[in-house]
Scaffold this motif. Structure first.
Motif, PDB file in Angstrom:
ATOM      1  N   ARG A 111      -7.418   2.029  10.436  1.00 14.80           N
ATOM      2  CA  ARG A 111      -8.887   1.932  10.532  1.00 14.80           C
ATOM      3  C   ARG A 111      -9.368   0.551  10.089  1.00 14.80           C
ATOM      4  NH1 ARG A 111     -13.550   2.493   7.754  1.00 14.80           N
ATOM      5  NH2 ARG A 111     -12.569   2.702   5.725  1.00 14.80           N
ATOM      6  N   LEU A 112      -8.685  -0.012   9.105  1.00 17.39           N
ATOM      7  CA  LEU A 112      -9.067  -1.325   8.564  1.00 17.39           C
ATOM      8  C   LEU A 112      -8.200  -2.459   9.109  1.00 17.39           C
ATOM      9  CD1 LEU A 112      -9.689  -0.342   4.846  1.00 17.39           C
ATOM     10  CD2 LEU A 112     -11.405  -0.854   6.590  1.00 17.39           C
ATOM     11  N   TYR A 154       0.815  -1.209   0.000  1.00 19.56           N
ATOM     12  CA  TYR A 154       0.000   0.000   0.000  1.00 19.56           C
ATOM     13  C   TYR A 154       0.855   1.267   0.000  1.00 19.56           C
ATOM     14  CZ  TYR A 154      -3.282  -3.596   1.284  1.00 19.56           C
ATOM     15  OH  TYR A 154      -4.013  -4.751   1.297  1.00 19.56           O
ATOM     16  N   GLU A 199      -5.667   5.012   7.215  1.00 19.38           N
ATOM     17  CA  GLU A 199      -6.708   4.153   6.643  1.00 19.38           C
ATOM     18  C   GLU A 199      -6.426   2.679   6.951  1.00 19.38           C
ATOM     19  OE1 GLU A 199     -10.291   3.334   4.555  1.00 19.38           O
ATOM     20  OE2 GLU A 199      -9.494   5.050   5.643  1.00 19.38           O
ATOM     21  N   SER A 224      -9.939   1.201  -0.604  1.00 16.94           N
ATOM     22  CA  SER A 224     -10.112   2.099   0.535  1.00 16.94           C
ATOM     23  C   SER A 224      -8.865   2.940   0.764  1.00 16.94           C
ATOM     24  CB  SER A 224     -10.424   1.313   1.807  1.00 16.94           C
ATOM     25  OG  SER A 224     -11.688   0.729   1.721  1.00 16.94           O
ATOM     26  N   VAL A 225      -7.714   2.302   0.665  1.00 16.22           N
ATOM     27  CA  VAL A 225      -6.457   3.025   0.880  1.00 16.22           C
ATOM     28  C   VAL A 225      -6.243   4.046  -0.228  1.00 16.22           C
ATOM     29  CG1 VAL A 225      -3.944   2.770   0.887  1.00 16.22           C
ATOM     30  CG2 VAL A 225      -5.357   1.238   2.241  1.00 16.22           C
ATOM     31  N   ARG A 230      -1.663   9.438   5.627  1.00 14.75           N
ATOM     32  CA  ARG A 230      -3.058   9.213   5.251  1.00 14.75           C
ATOM     33  C   ARG A 230      -3.298   7.727   4.971  1.00 14.75           C
ATOM     34  NH1 ARG A 230      -3.332  13.359   2.291  1.00 14.75           N
ATOM     35  NH2 ARG A 230      -2.535  12.443   0.392  1.00 14.75           N
ATOM     36  N   ILE A 231      -2.353   7.086   4.267  1.00 15.27           N
ATOM     37  CA  ILE A 231      -2.475   5.658   3.966  1.00 15.27           C
ATOM     38  C   ILE A 231      -2.430   4.846   5.259  1.00 15.27           C
ATOM     39  CG2 ILE A 231      -1.289   3.703   2.884  1.00 15.27           C
ATOM     40  CD1 ILE A 231      -0.371   5.707   0.690  1.00 15.27           C
ATOM     41  N   SER A 269      -8.462   6.953   0.130  1.00 10.81           N
ATOM     42  CA  SER A 269      -8.168   7.851   1.236  1.00 10.81           C
ATOM     43  C   SER A 269      -7.243   8.979   0.801  1.00 10.81           C
ATOM     44  CB  SER A 269      -7.523   7.087   2.405  1.00 10.81           C
ATOM     45  OG  SER A 269      -6.197   6.721   2.081  1.00 10.81           O
TER      46      SER A 269
END
Length: 143
Positions: A48-49, A30, A45, A111-112, A41-42, A115
């Motif tokens: 979060r996941l 990622y 995210e 999602s990544v 930011r990555i 973001s």
């Protein structure tokens, strides 16, 4: 501060390192190839996941073993507890566990990437004909 051995070099990333940028730093899939300005930011995210990263890791480690049935039930419970029933295994859509894992990892990837803030087009602003700031002038002091 350097990352733990085997972990992504982006600060705080919960993922294992899989690729090198040619130097001594190794990154997860990622973070690899992204600008350093987007790493936080990555990582946010991915944090979060993190529950879903754990689910994917569980599938990779336990699928095909004698513990799979028990792990599968725990994975299903985790997905429901995180209110993502759309990510449960679906025999009609996924066909098999390998395709299900691919779908989960694609979800994380999207999602990544989502973001990352899209760049907004900036249109040049026209100066108003009646601009009060332009009318303000100060006389230079005379000595």
């Amino acid at each position: 501060m350097s990352a733990a051995p085997g972990m992504c070099s982006a600060y705080g990333c919960p993922c294992a390192a899989t690729a090198s940028n040619g130097g001594s730093s190794w990154f997860c899939t990622y973070h690899f190839g992204t600008e350093a300005t987007s790493w936080a930011r990555i990582t946010l995210e991915l944090k979060r996941l993190e529950w879903l990263l754990t689910v994917c890791r569980g599938i990779r480690v336990w699928y095909g073993t004698e513990r799979w049935e028990r792990v599968y039930r725990l994975i299903q419970k985790d997905i429901v507890l995180n209110q993502r029933s759309d990510l449960l295994f679906n025999r009609e859509a996924d066909g098999n566990v390998t395709n299900w894992l691919r779908r989960l990892e694609t979800f994380i990837d999207h999602s990544v990437r989502g973001s990352m803030q899209p760049s907004l087009p900036v249109t040049p602003q026209q100066v108003a004909v009646h601009d009060p700031v332009q009318r303000v002038q100060f006389a230079a002091p005379t000595a």
